[in-house]
Structures are given as C-alpha cells and as structure tokens.
Design a protein around this motif. Structure first.
Motif, mmCIF file in Angstrom:
data_model
loop_
_atom_site.group_PDB
_atom_site.id
_atom_site.type_symbol
_atom_site.label_atom_id
_atom_site.label_comp_id
_atom_site.label_asym_id
_atom_site.label_seq_id
_atom_site.Cartn_x
_atom_site.Cartn_y
_atom_site.Cartn_z
ATOM 1 N N UNK A 21 0.830 -1.200 0.000
ATOM 2 C CA UNK A 21 0.000 0.000 0.000
ATOM 3 C C UNK A 21 0.870 1.257 0.000
ATOM 4 N N UNK A 22 1.936 1.222 0.780
ATOM 5 C CA UNK A 22 2.855 2.359 0.827
ATOM 6 C C UNK A 22 3.531 2.562 -0.514
ATOM 7 N N UNK A 23 3.943 1.487 -1.140
ATOM 8 C CA UNK A 23 4.584 1.550 -2.457
ATOM 9 C C UNK A 23 3.642 2.184 -3.484
ATOM 10 N N UNK A 24 2.372 1.788 -3.474
ATOM 11 C CA UNK A 24 1.403 2.360 -4.406
ATOM 12 C C UNK A 24 1.195 3.855 -4.146
ATOM 13 N N UNK A 25 1.146 4.232 -2.891
ATOM 14 C CA UNK A 25 1.010 5.646 -2.556
ATOM 15 C C UNK A 25 2.193 6.450 -3.082
ATOM 16 N N UNK A 26 3.383 5.908 -2.916
ATOM 17 C CA UNK A 26 4.592 6.599 -3.374
ATOM 18 C C UNK A 26 4.663 6.679 -4.894
ATOM 19 N N UNK A 27 4.132 5.667 -5.572
ATOM 20 C CA UNK A 27 4.110 5.707 -7.040
ATOM 21 C C UNK A 27 3.335 6.919 -7.536
ATOM 22 N N UNK A 91 -26.022 -15.048 -23.859
ATOM 23 C CA UNK A 91 -27.075 -14.755 -22.884
ATOM 24 C C UNK A 91 -26.535 -14.028 -21.640
ATOM 25 N N UNK A 92 -25.267 -13.685 -21.678
ATOM 26 C CA UNK A 92 -24.651 -12.989 -20.551
ATOM 27 C C UNK A 92 -25.254 -11.599 -20.400
ATOM 28 N N UNK A 93 -25.561 -11.222 -19.171
ATOM 29 C CA UNK A 93 -26.148 -9.914 -18.897
ATOM 30 C C UNK A 93 -25.074 -8.936 -18.415
ATOM 31 N N UNK A 94 -25.202 -7.650 -18.746
ATOM 32 C CA UNK A 94 -24.250 -6.660 -18.233
ATOM 33 C C UNK A 94 -24.142 -6.678 -16.709
ATOM 34 N N UNK A 95 -25.225 -7.003 -16.039
ATOM 35 C CA UNK A 95 -25.200 -7.028 -14.569
ATOM 36 C C UNK A 95 -24.354 -8.180 -14.030
ATOM 37 N N UNK A 96 -24.019 -9.136 -14.888
ATOM 38 C CA UNK A 96 -23.173 -10.250 -14.456
ATOM 39 C C UNK A 96 -21.697 -9.857 -14.401
ATOM 40 N N UNK A 97 -21.327 -8.819 -15.144
ATOM 41 C CA UNK A 97 -19.924 -8.408 -15.262
ATOM 42 C C UNK A 97 -19.478 -7.696 -13.989
ATOM 43 N N UNK A 98 -18.335 -8.103 -13.450
ATOM 44 C CA UNK A 98 -17.833 -7.463 -12.222
ATOM 45 C C UNK A 98 -16.408 -6.923 -12.362
ATOM 46 N N UNK A 99 -15.792 -7.118 -13.531
ATOM 47 C CA UNK A 99 -14.384 -6.758 -13.667
ATOM 48 C C UNK A 99 -14.153 -5.251 -13.521
ATOM 49 N N UNK A 100 -15.114 -4.433 -13.976
ATOM 50 C CA UNK A 100 -14.929 -2.984 -13.861
ATOM 51 C C UNK A 100 -15.143 -2.509 -12.424
ATOM 52 N N UNK A 101 -15.992 -3.206 -11.687
ATOM 53 C CA UNK A 101 -16.114 -2.917 -10.256
ATOM 54 C C UNK A 101 -14.795 -3.235 -9.555
ATOM 55 N N UNK A 102 -14.156 -4.333 -9.981
ATOM 56 C CA UNK A 102 -12.854 -4.690 -9.397
ATOM 57 C C UNK A 102 -11.834 -3.592 -9.662
ATOM 58 N N UNK A 103 -11.839 -3.059 -10.877
ATOM 59 C CA UNK A 103 -10.884 -2.001 -11.220
ATOM 60 C C UNK A 103 -11.080 -0.788 -10.320
ATOM 61 N N UNK A 104 -12.338 -0.395 -10.105
ATOM 62 C CA UNK A 104 -12.604 0.756 -9.235
ATOM 63 C C UNK A 104 -12.183 0.463 -7.795
ATOM 64 N N UNK A 105 -12.443 -0.751 -7.338
ATOM 65 C CA UNK A 105 -12.054 -1.128 -5.974
ATOM 66 C C UNK A 105 -10.537 -1.111 -5.798
ATOM 67 N N UNK A 106 -9.818 -1.240 -6.887
ATOM 68 C CA UNK A 106 -8.361 -1.227 -6.852
ATOM 69 C C UNK A 106 -7.807 -0.049 -7.653
ATOM 70 N N UNK A 107 -8.501 1.078 -7.520
ATOM 71 C CA UNK A 107 -8.138 2.270 -8.288
ATOM 72 C C UNK A 107 -6.731 2.754 -7.983
ATOM 73 N N UNK A 108 -6.232 2.516 -6.774
ATOM 74 C CA UNK A 108 -4.880 2.955 -6.433
ATOM 75 C C UNK A 108 -3.847 2.317 -7.358
#
Length: 203
Positions: A21-27, A91-108
């Motif tokens: 976490x410190x390394x990411x902050x310093x980046x 038949x995949x629904x947009x609501x099934x996709x979670x990869x972009x939520x993951x990106x936001x959760x790891x925005x750092x």
C-alpha cells in the motif's frame, strides 16, 4: 513465514500489505524510478531489515503488486464466464460483469495506467493477461510470447485494453454499467466469429 497448516502468517500478510500500500502511494507521489527502499520503509514506519526480510529489492515488491492485482483482475473477469460456452455467452447480462467494479475497488493500482510505464512492463502484462483470457474463452492455446495469435482475439484484447485505458484516463467518469455493456458487445463479437473459417493470423 508459513504457519503449521501451510498458510502465510497473518503478521507477515499484514506487513507485506502495508509495504504494498505504501509503495502504491509513493508511485502516485514520486514515480517509480525515484522511489527507494528508504522511502518505502520510512513511509511505512518500518526499518530496512523488515523490508529485506520479505523482498530482495524494490523490483521484487513491484512485481508482486502487479501479479496480485492482475490475478484479481483475472478472477473478476472469469467470474461470470465460468462453465460458459460460445452460445451461453450470448445470454450474458451486463449485470453479471464485475471486472470494472474490481478495477474501481483497486483504483490505487489501475490509476497508475494514466502514466506511461508507471511500473515498467505492467501495461504489457495487463495486455498479455487480457489476450490469454480471450484465448481461454475461445479455447485457443495460450502462447508464452506474442505472435501467431488469432486475429479476432487480438481485436478483442486491444479493444478491451483501450476501453480500460481510456476509462482510467477519464478517472472513471463513465459508470461501470456502461463499460459492462461494452464488454458484452466485445464478447458477443468474439463468440459470433469463433466458428469463422479462413481467419487471418497475426505474426
């Protein structure tokens, strides 16, 4: 250090988490090349001995951060596609996709892609990860180096990569739901062409 059941000691996990976490902050503050081990330990309130107990050098810490985040990206991307085939993807629904939520959760981490080579080689690693995911979906063999890829996979991979990079550069100004729909379109295009014959091969 592992516990008796073979799992990493919680104290070790905590120390490594703080160092990452410190390394990411310093980046974000200094940029990769200007960061030293001294910077990391001082900001994390550790000493050099603690750092070198877990990592041989800064590059090893950086590599672990990238691999950890891309492994999470892979898991999030695969989540709604488990046990799916070419036809069920339709038949995949947009609501099934979670990869972009993951990106936001790891925005750092992903916000680092606003800057070229924030961590040297990490952009290429993200692209390679995406290529391998599309190869997996299309039942294509994963190759260790770029070359001789199915042209449709290249189109899909660069399409998703560009989508992610533009989204990051806009600082996530577009809601994930819109990106979910775009990924669905990419997946549908991929599945619609998977049976095509005489495909061009990129060398």
């Amino acid at each position: 250090m592992l516990t008796e059941n073979g799992r990493e000691d919680p104290r070790v996990r905590r120390t490594k988490r703080i160092l990452k976490e410190t390394f990411l902050q310093l980046l974000h503050l200094k940029g990769y090349r200007r960061i030293t081990v001294k910077d990391i330990v001082e900001h994390a309130d550790y000493n050099r001995a603690t750092f070198y107990h877990h990592y041989k050098y800064k590059e090893e810490l950086a590599n672990e951060v990238v691999q950890e985040k891309l492994n999470g990206f892979t898991t999030a991307f695969r989540e709604p596609l488990t046990n799916m085939n070419t036809y069920s993807i339709q038949r995949l629904s947009p609501s099934d996709i979670i990869v972009f939520d993951y990106i936001i959760q790891n925005a750092d981490f992903f916000m680092l892609y606003k800057h070229s080579e924030a961590i040297p080689g990490s952009e290429d690693q993200l692209l390679q990860t995406i290529i391998e995911l599309f190869q997996e979906i299309n039942n294509q063999p994963v190759k260790p180096v770029v070359g001789h890829y199915n042209s449709q996979i290249i189109i899909q991979a660069y399409g998703l990569m560009g989508l992610i990079l533009e989204w990051v550069k806009s600082e996530f100004s577009t809601p994930p739901a819109y990106l979910n729909q775009q990924l669905i379109s990419i997946l549908h295009f991929q599945s619609a062409t998977t049976q095509a014959k005489g495909e061009t091969i990129f060398v």
